[in-house]
Design a protein around this motif. Sequence first.
Motif, PDB file in Angstrom:
ATOM      1  N   GLY A 114     -39.316   4.055  43.932  1.00  0.00           N
ATOM      2  CA  GLY A 114     -39.169   5.366  44.545  1.00  0.00           C
ATOM      3  C   GLY A 114     -39.425   6.515  43.575  1.00  0.00           C
ATOM      4  N   SER A 115     -39.067   7.697  44.027  1.00  0.00           N
ATOM      5  CA  SER A 115     -39.264   8.907  43.225  1.00  0.00           C
ATOM      6  C   SER A 115     -38.242   8.956  42.089  1.00  0.00           C
ATOM      7  CB  SER A 115     -39.086  10.147  44.109  1.00  0.00           C
ATOM      8  OG  SER A 115     -37.727  10.249  44.527  1.00  0.00           O
ATOM      9  N   ASP A 116     -38.443   9.910  41.186  1.00  0.00           N
ATOM     10  CA  ASP A 116     -37.486  10.093  40.088  1.00  0.00           C
ATOM     11  C   ASP A 116     -36.087  10.361  40.634  1.00  0.00           C
ATOM     12  OD1 ASP A 116     -39.466   9.677  38.221  1.00  0.00           O
ATOM     13  OD2 ASP A 116     -39.753  11.799  37.749  1.00  0.00           O
ATOM     14  N   GLN A 117     -35.987  11.151  41.687  1.00  0.00           N
ATOM     15  CA  GLN A 117     -34.683  11.474  42.274  1.00  0.00           C
ATOM     16  C   GLN A 117     -34.031  10.233  42.890  1.00  0.00           C
ATOM     17  OE1 GLN A 117     -32.959  14.461  42.020  1.00  0.00           O
ATOM     18  NE2 GLN A 117     -31.326  13.154  42.776  1.00  0.00           N
ATOM     19  N   GLU A 118     -34.818   9.440  43.595  1.00  0.00           N
ATOM     20  CA  GLU A 118     -34.286   8.206  44.182  1.00  0.00           C
ATOM     21  C   GLU A 118     -33.813   7.243  43.096  1.00  0.00           C
ATOM     22  OE1 GLU A 118     -36.802   7.667  48.315  1.00  0.00           O
ATOM     23  OE2 GLU A 118     -37.881   7.411  46.407  1.00  0.00           O
ATOM     24  N   LEU A 119     -34.578   7.171  42.018  1.00  0.00           N
ATOM     25  CA  LEU A 119     -34.200   6.311  40.907  1.00  0.00           C
ATOM     26  C   LEU A 119     -32.924   6.817  40.236  1.00  0.00           C
ATOM     27  CD1 LEU A 119     -34.787   3.885  39.125  1.00  0.00           C
ATOM     28  CD2 LEU A 119     -36.346   5.320  37.794  1.00  0.00           C
ATOM     29  N   GLN A 120     -32.841   8.128  40.066  1.00  0.00           N
ATOM     30  CA  GLN A 120     -31.638   8.714  39.470  1.00  0.00           C
ATOM     31  C   GLN A 120     -30.409   8.417  40.342  1.00  0.00           C
ATOM     32  OE1 GLN A 120     -31.844  12.920  38.647  1.00  0.00           O
ATOM     33  NE2 GLN A 120     -29.795  12.969  37.793  1.00  0.00           N
ATOM     34  N   ASN A 121     -30.539   8.545  41.645  1.00  0.00           N
ATOM     35  CA  ASN A 121     -29.431   8.233  42.553  1.00  0.00           C
ATOM     36  C   ASN A 121     -29.005   6.771  42.424  1.00  0.00           C
ATOM     37  OD1 ASN A 121     -29.513  10.862  43.483  1.00  0.00           O
ATOM     38  ND2 ASN A 121     -30.665  10.366  45.330  1.00  0.00           N
ATOM     39  N   TYR A 122     -29.981   5.887  42.355  1.00  0.00           N
ATOM     40  CA  TYR A 122     -29.680   4.459  42.210  1.00  0.00           C
ATOM     41  C   TYR A 122     -28.949   4.200  40.889  1.00  0.00           C
ATOM     42  CZ  TYR A 122     -30.292  -0.585  41.973  1.00  0.00           C
ATOM     43  OH  TYR A 122     -30.065  -1.938  41.873  1.00  0.00           O
ATOM     44  N   MET A 123     -29.424   4.798  39.834  1.00  0.00           N
ATOM     45  CA  MET A 123     -28.809   4.614  38.511  1.00  0.00           C
ATOM     46  C   MET A 123     -27.358   5.117  38.529  1.00  0.00           C
ATOM     47  SD  MET A 123     -31.218   3.370  36.362  1.00  0.00           S
ATOM     48  CE  MET A 123     -30.826   3.917  34.727  1.00  0.00           C
ATOM     49  N   GLN A 124     -27.133   6.261  39.153  1.00  0.00           N
ATOM     50  CA  GLN A 124     -25.773   6.814  39.220  1.00  0.00           C
ATOM     51  C   GLN A 124     -24.864   5.948  40.089  1.00  0.00           C
ATOM     52  OE1 GLN A 124     -26.510  10.842  40.519  1.00  0.00           O
ATOM     53  NE2 GLN A 124     -26.762  11.593  38.423  1.00  0.00           N
ATOM     54  N   GLN A 125     -25.357   5.489  41.226  1.00  0.00           N
ATOM     55  CA  GLN A 125     -24.558   4.649  42.125  1.00  0.00           C
ATOM     56  C   GLN A 125     -24.102   3.359  41.448  1.00  0.00           C
ATOM     57  OE1 GLN A 125     -27.092   3.961  45.488  1.00  0.00           O
ATOM     58  NE2 GLN A 125     -26.719   5.980  46.390  1.00  0.00           N
ATOM     59  N   ASN A 126     -24.945   2.836  40.543  1.00  0.00           N
ATOM     60  CA  ASN A 126     -24.652   1.574  39.887  1.00  0.00           C
ATOM     61  C   ASN A 126     -24.102   1.749  38.473  1.00  0.00           C
ATOM     62  OD1 ASN A 126     -25.649  -0.731  41.749  1.00  0.00           O
ATOM     63  ND2 ASN A 126     -27.208   0.858  41.892  1.00  0.00           N
ATOM     64  N   ASN A 127     -23.867   3.008  38.087  1.00  0.00           N
ATOM     65  CA  ASN A 127     -23.333   3.325  36.754  1.00  0.00           C
ATOM     66  C   ASN A 127     -24.186   2.753  35.629  1.00  0.00           C
ATOM     67  OD1 ASN A 127     -21.055   4.761  37.747  1.00  0.00           O
ATOM     68  ND2 ASN A 127     -20.080   2.801  38.220  1.00  0.00           N
ATOM     69  N   PHE A 128     -25.498   2.800  35.802  1.00  0.00           N
ATOM     70  CA  PHE A 128     -26.409   2.349  34.755  1.00  0.00           C
ATOM     71  C   PHE A 128     -26.743   3.534  33.861  1.00  0.00           C
ATOM     72  CE2 PHE A 128     -28.133  -0.992  37.897  1.00  0.00           C
ATOM     73  CZ  PHE A 128     -27.161  -1.901  37.512  1.00  0.00           C
ATOM     74  N   ASP A 129     -26.715   3.274  32.563  1.00  0.00           N
ATOM     75  CA  ASP A 129     -26.977   4.352  31.602  1.00  0.00           C
ATOM     76  C   ASP A 129     -28.135   4.003  30.668  1.00  0.00           C
ATOM     77  OD1 ASP A 129     -26.366   6.898  30.650  1.00  0.00           O
ATOM     78  OD2 ASP A 129     -25.132   6.088  29.020  1.00  0.00           O
ATOM     79  N   PHE A 130     -28.905   2.963  30.997  1.00  0.00           N
ATOM     80  CA  PHE A 130     -30.011   2.599  30.119  1.00  0.00           C
ATOM     81  C   PHE A 130     -31.215   3.504  30.347  1.00  0.00           C
ATOM     82  CE2 PHE A 130     -29.617  -0.858  33.381  1.00  0.00           C
ATOM     83  CZ  PHE A 130     -30.640  -0.473  34.231  1.00  0.00           C
ATOM     84  N   THR A 131     -32.034   3.619  29.318  1.00  0.00           N
ATOM     85  CA  THR A 131     -33.250   4.430  29.376  1.00  0.00           C
ATOM     86  C   THR A 131     -34.231   3.779  30.340  1.00  0.00           C
ATOM     87  OG1 THR A 131     -32.918   5.090  27.082  1.00  0.00           O
ATOM     88  CG2 THR A 131     -35.129   5.390  27.989  1.00  0.00           C
ATOM     89  N   THR A 132     -34.741   4.576  31.284  1.00  0.00           N
ATOM     90  CA  THR A 132     -35.595   4.003  32.332  1.00  0.00           C
ATOM     91  C   THR A 132     -36.849   4.841  32.552  1.00  0.00           C
ATOM     92  OG1 THR A 132     -33.653   3.124  33.442  1.00  0.00           O
ATOM     93  CG2 THR A 132     -35.657   3.260  34.737  1.00  0.00           C
ATOM     94  N   VAL A 133     -37.973   4.145  32.557  1.00  0.00           N
ATOM     95  CA  VAL A 133     -39.262   4.739  32.905  1.00  0.00           C
ATOM     96  C   VAL A 133     -39.520   4.402  34.360  1.00  0.00           C
ATOM     97  CG1 VAL A 133     -41.749   4.657  32.463  1.00  0.00           C
ATOM     98  CG2 VAL A 133     -40.130   4.505  30.551  1.00  0.00           C
ATOM     99  N   ASN A 134     -39.918   5.391  35.149  1.00  0.00           N
ATOM    100  CA  ASN A 134     -40.210   5.158  36.558  1.00  0.00           C
ATOM    101  C   ASN A 134     -41.687   4.808  36.715  1.00  0.00           C
ATOM    102  OD1 ASN A 134     -40.156   4.981  39.301  1.00  0.00           O
ATOM    103  ND2 ASN A 134     -39.686   7.128  39.683  1.00  0.00           N
ATOM    104  N   ASP A 135     -41.941   3.555  37.048  1.00  0.00           N
ATOM    105  CA  ASP A 135     -43.293   3.055  37.288  1.00  0.00           C
ATOM    106  C   ASP A 135     -43.523   3.077  38.798  1.00  0.00           C
ATOM    107  OD1 ASP A 135     -45.772   1.859  37.014  1.00  0.00           O
ATOM    108  OD2 ASP A 135     -44.975  -0.135  36.550  1.00  0.00           O
TER     109      ASP A 135
END
Length: 183
Positions: A114-135
């Motif tokens: 998904g988009s950067d915003q969708e990815l950010q929402n997913y990361m926040q929902q799952n409490n992930f804090d790792f560095t992520t590149v959106n492909d």
Amino acid sequence: MTTDVEKTGITVKKTPKQKFWSVLKTTLLYGLVFIVIYTAINWWRQPVMPANPQLQLTDYQGQALDLAAMSTDTPTLVYFWGTWCPICTYTSPTIDKLAAAGNYPVVTVAIKSGSDQELQNYMQQNNFDFTTVNDEDGAIFADWQGQVTPSYVVLKEGEMTQGLTGIQPLWSLKLRLWLSSIF
């Protein structure tokens, strides 16, 4: 053709010690076969470093990343995953723990998530804090000839030292990173 034991009707019973060794040999044999098959499949499915890899990336928050520079002194783990990948729901928390420990750099590539915003929402929902590149379109993963998610690459001095796929326990990832730092 019948054997002497069958003709006489005599059955030979194994002692508990003989049973133990028989079970142990069978278990070791099946274990060895499993390891050989697993290693062959993992080798076949692993990502392949492109001839001219794109090692300068930007994470979904706009931060520039240089994988070659990150892997100069310490091996770096690159984790290919997707928000849509059911196996990744099990492996991503392990990656988050590895990244949080701070012993090795970890960069993840979210494939078609998904988009950067969708990815950010997913990361926040799952409490992930790792560095992520959106492909978003999967081009990075395709460049690495990725076949399955999750997939992992260990980089040392900008070169791939290991590639693997599937569920990997934390100890296995740490061991692979440590081995890459030595060899």
